[in-house]
Scaffold this active site. Structure first.
Site, PDB file in Angstrom:
ATOM      1  N   GLU A 138      -6.829  18.244   8.823  1.00 53.80           N
ATOM      2  CA  GLU A 138      -8.063  17.383   8.986  1.00 53.80           C
ATOM      3  C   GLU A 138      -9.080  17.864   8.522  1.00 53.80           C
ATOM      4  O   GLU A 138      -9.422  19.054   8.654  1.00 53.80           O
ATOM      5  CB  GLU A 138      -7.880  17.161  10.362  1.00 53.80           C
ATOM      6  CG  GLU A 138      -6.760  16.369  11.209  1.00 53.80           C
ATOM      7  CD  GLU A 138      -7.162  16.347  12.647  1.00 53.80           C
ATOM      8  OE1 GLU A 138      -7.930  16.862  13.107  1.00 53.80           O
ATOM      9  OE2 GLU A 138      -6.166  15.462  13.237  1.00 53.80           O
ATOM     10  N   ASP A 144     -11.412  -3.997  -6.069  1.00 50.41           N
ATOM     11  CA  ASP A 144     -10.017  -3.401  -5.308  1.00 50.41           C
ATOM     12  C   ASP A 144      -9.212  -3.515  -6.851  1.00 50.41           C
ATOM     13  O   ASP A 144      -8.475  -4.658  -7.044  1.00 50.41           O
ATOM     14  CB  ASP A 144      -9.430  -4.240  -4.322  1.00 50.41           C
ATOM     15  CG  ASP A 144      -8.157  -4.034  -3.962  1.00 50.41           C
ATOM     16  OD1 ASP A 144      -7.354  -3.066  -4.630  1.00 50.41           O
ATOM     17  OD2 ASP A 144      -7.535  -4.377  -3.120  1.00 50.41           O
ATOM     18  N   THR A 154      -4.510   1.021  -4.829  1.00 52.57           N
ATOM     19  CA  THR A 154      -3.258   1.625  -4.444  1.00 52.57           C
ATOM     20  C   THR A 154      -3.067   2.629  -5.503  1.00 52.57           C
ATOM     21  O   THR A 154      -3.601   2.615  -6.649  1.00 52.57           O
ATOM     22  CB  THR A 154      -1.987   0.544  -4.366  1.00 52.57           C
ATOM     23  OG1 THR A 154      -2.175   0.033  -5.521  1.00 52.57           O
ATOM     24  CG2 THR A 154      -2.462  -0.369  -3.169  1.00 52.57           C
ATOM     25  N   ARG A 176       3.362   6.080  -3.121  1.00 52.43           N
ATOM     26  CA  ARG A 176       2.727   5.396  -2.444  1.00 52.43           C
ATOM     27  C   ARG A 176       1.550   5.619  -1.593  1.00 52.43           C
ATOM     28  O   ARG A 176       1.539   6.832  -0.918  1.00 52.43           O
ATOM     29  CB  ARG A 176       3.751   4.813  -1.266  1.00 52.43           C
ATOM     30  CG  ARG A 176       3.788   3.632  -0.697  1.00 52.43           C
ATOM     31  CD  ARG A 176       5.052   3.103  -0.216  1.00 52.43           C
ATOM     32  NE  ARG A 176       5.803   2.370  -1.562  1.00 52.43           N
ATOM     33  CZ  ARG A 176       5.462   1.429  -1.963  1.00 52.43           C
ATOM     34  NH1 ARG A 176       4.714   0.473  -1.363  1.00 52.43           N
ATOM     35  NH2 ARG A 176       5.847   1.049  -3.164  1.00 52.43           N
TER      36      ARG A 176
HETATM   37  N1  PLP Z   1      -5.093  -4.471  -2.574  1.00 47.40           N
HETATM   38  C1  PLP Z   1      -4.417  -5.368  -3.504  1.00 47.40           C
HETATM   39  C2  PLP Z   1      -5.227  -5.961  -4.366  1.00 47.40           C
HETATM   40  C3  PLP Z   1      -3.047  -5.324  -3.333  1.00 47.40           C
HETATM   41  O1  PLP Z   1      -2.398  -6.160  -4.081  1.00 47.40           O
HETATM   42  C4  PLP Z   1      -2.162  -4.563  -2.184  1.00 47.40           C
HETATM   43  C5  PLP Z   1      -0.863  -4.325  -2.218  1.00 47.40           C
HETATM   44  O2  PLP Z   1      -0.111  -5.310  -2.710  1.00 47.40           O
HETATM   45  C6  PLP Z   1      -2.939  -3.761  -1.530  1.00 47.40           C
HETATM   46  C7  PLP Z   1      -4.364  -3.737  -1.365  1.00 47.40           C
HETATM   47  C8  PLP Z   1      -2.302  -2.913  -0.180  1.00 47.40           C
HETATM   48  O3  PLP Z   1      -1.713  -2.037  -0.476  1.00 47.40           O
HETATM   49  P1  PLP Z   1      -0.751  -1.135   0.550  1.00 47.40           P
HETATM   50  O4  PLP Z   1       0.370  -2.212   0.431  1.00 47.40           O
HETATM   51  O5  PLP Z   1      -0.732   0.013   0.011  1.00 47.40           O
HETATM   52  O6  PLP Z   1      -1.432  -1.178   1.961  1.00 47.40           O
END
Ligand code: PLP
Length: 381
Positions: free
Chosen positions: A47, A191, A217, A226
């Site tokens: 942690e 994202d 991700t 993952r």
């Molecule tokens: N953001 C986007 C654009 C995604 O396509 C995904 C998953 O498909 C995620 C976030 C979420 O990722 P996780 O499944 O690792 O929580």
């Protein structure tokens, strides 16, 4: 020791072997990534962050966590990173929890037009905690309507504008979105989950210069384990670190962080001029190895690898010395060499450059290169 599980692993391996995997959010992690996840780091509680842990015995995992951070900063040119989020959803949550209060407005892509659940779905925490201002695509062109995005942003005054999507195949205009965000005083977060591998390879527009924060991700196009990650300015990551731990998570998954480091180890530390290649050749900037083009050409030749030194743009060295080397694949592919051989060749080049004054290493690489060549004879008869 667990025949029931062993049988399931075998079934899944056969399923993956025999099926064409066309799910856009999936990939096949390398053996090295999988091996990193089965290391003893799975046992360690850590942690906190490198140098500031709540547990003893963290001196090795401190180094493990620094690796992917350093590699991410090199790969994407960001100032700082957090590699602890357990998933993409957790990474997005950490950013929202850092910069939004419940009831604030979050602007993101309409889910029906390609946005992700964490971009404001009413069944997700994002849609429950925040007011959502959604932007979408033009009904005619099916491309993002930036004028409409601008209008919605002016009207709704979001605190964060999220770019990136889960089912939008075209390029985002990150520069334009940053301009809109700046105009309304919002933070621009991308994202890049789906595009992160392409961005690292220079094959998709780079959001990093146009965002305060970029989440992703680590298991999609970047081909890691993952998990999730957050890149950003030093100021933004300082605040986000506190949200990830102790705000949202307990101990980091040190074995997964080790595997993230493996995934971000691109090109053995090679910097390819312009960030990639669209053809059979590439120009490698040798400065990260501390060798000149002239020296690289000489030592590579010693190991039976023939190249030519080449100036890179704005080269500080003279044209006779240079800081680069040019590599091309026509001859080796004609011999029948394939991707795996190219990885081996890249590794051999890196070994030679890192150990250029070690005669023993150069001879060892030479023997391996000779062996590879003999497996692909030019004159087969
Ligand atoms: N953001 C986007 C654009 C995604 O396509 C995904 C998953 O498909 C995620 C976030 C979420 O990722 P996780 O499944 O690792 O929580």
């Amino acid at each position: 020791s667990d025949p029931a599980l062993f049988e399931l692993v075998q079934r899944e391996e056969s399923r993956q072997e025999d099926n064409l995997e066309l799910i856009a959010s999936e990939n096949i992690a390398s053996l090295a990534v999988r091996q990193a996840m089965e290391t003893v780091f799975t046992d360690k509680y850590a942690e906190g962050y490198p140098g500031k842990r709540y547990y003893g015995g963290c001196e090795v995992v401190d180094e493990v966590e620094k690796l992917p951070i350093e590699r991410l900063c090199q790969l994407y040119g960001c100032e700082a990173a957090n590699v602890q989020p357990h998933s993409g959803a957790s990474a997005n949550m950490a950013v929202y929890f850092t910069f939004l209060e419940p009831g604030d407005t979050l602007m993101a892509m309409n889910l029906a037009h390609g946005g992700h659940l964490t971009h404001g779905s009413p069944v997700n925490f994002s849609g429950k905690l925040y007011k959502i201002a959604a932007y979408g695509v033009d009904p005619e062109t099916e491309l993002i309507d930036y004028d409409e995005m601008h209008r919605i942003a002016l009207e709704s005054k979001p605190k964060i504008i999220v770019s990136g999507a889960t089912a939008y195949s075209r390029e985002f205009d990150f520069k334009r979105i940053k301009e809109i965000a700046d105009e309304v005083g919002a933070l621009h977060m991308c994202d890049m989950s789906h595009y992160s591998g392409l961005i690292a390879a220079g094959e998709y527009p780079d959001p990093v210069p146009h965002c305060q924060v970029v989440t992703s991700t680590t298991h999609k196009s970047i081909r890691g384990p993952r998990g999730g990650m957050i890149l950003g300015t030093a100021d933004a990551i300082k605040l986000i670190n506190k949200t990830v731990f102790p705000g949202l998570q307990g101990g980091p998954l040190c074995h997964v962080i080790a595997a993230k480091a493996v995934a971000f180890l691109t090109h053995e530390g090679f910097r390819i001029v312009s960030g990639g290649t669209d053809s059979h050749m590439m120009l490698v900037d040798l400065r990260p190895f501390g060798v000149t083009g002239k020296l690289a050409q000489e030592v590579l030749e010693h190991a039976n690898i023939t190249t030519n030194k080449n100036a890179i743009p704005n080269d500080p060295e003279s044209p006779f010395v240079t800081s680069g080397v040019r590599l091309g694949t026509p001859a080796v592919t004609t011999r029948g060499m394939v991707e795996a051989d190219m990885s081996f060749i890249a590794k051999s080049i890196a070994t030679v450059l890192r150990n250029h004054s070690d005669e023993g290493t150069l001879n060892k690489v030479k023997a391996e290169v000779t062996d590879l060549c003999r497996r692909y004879p030019i004159h087969k008869f």
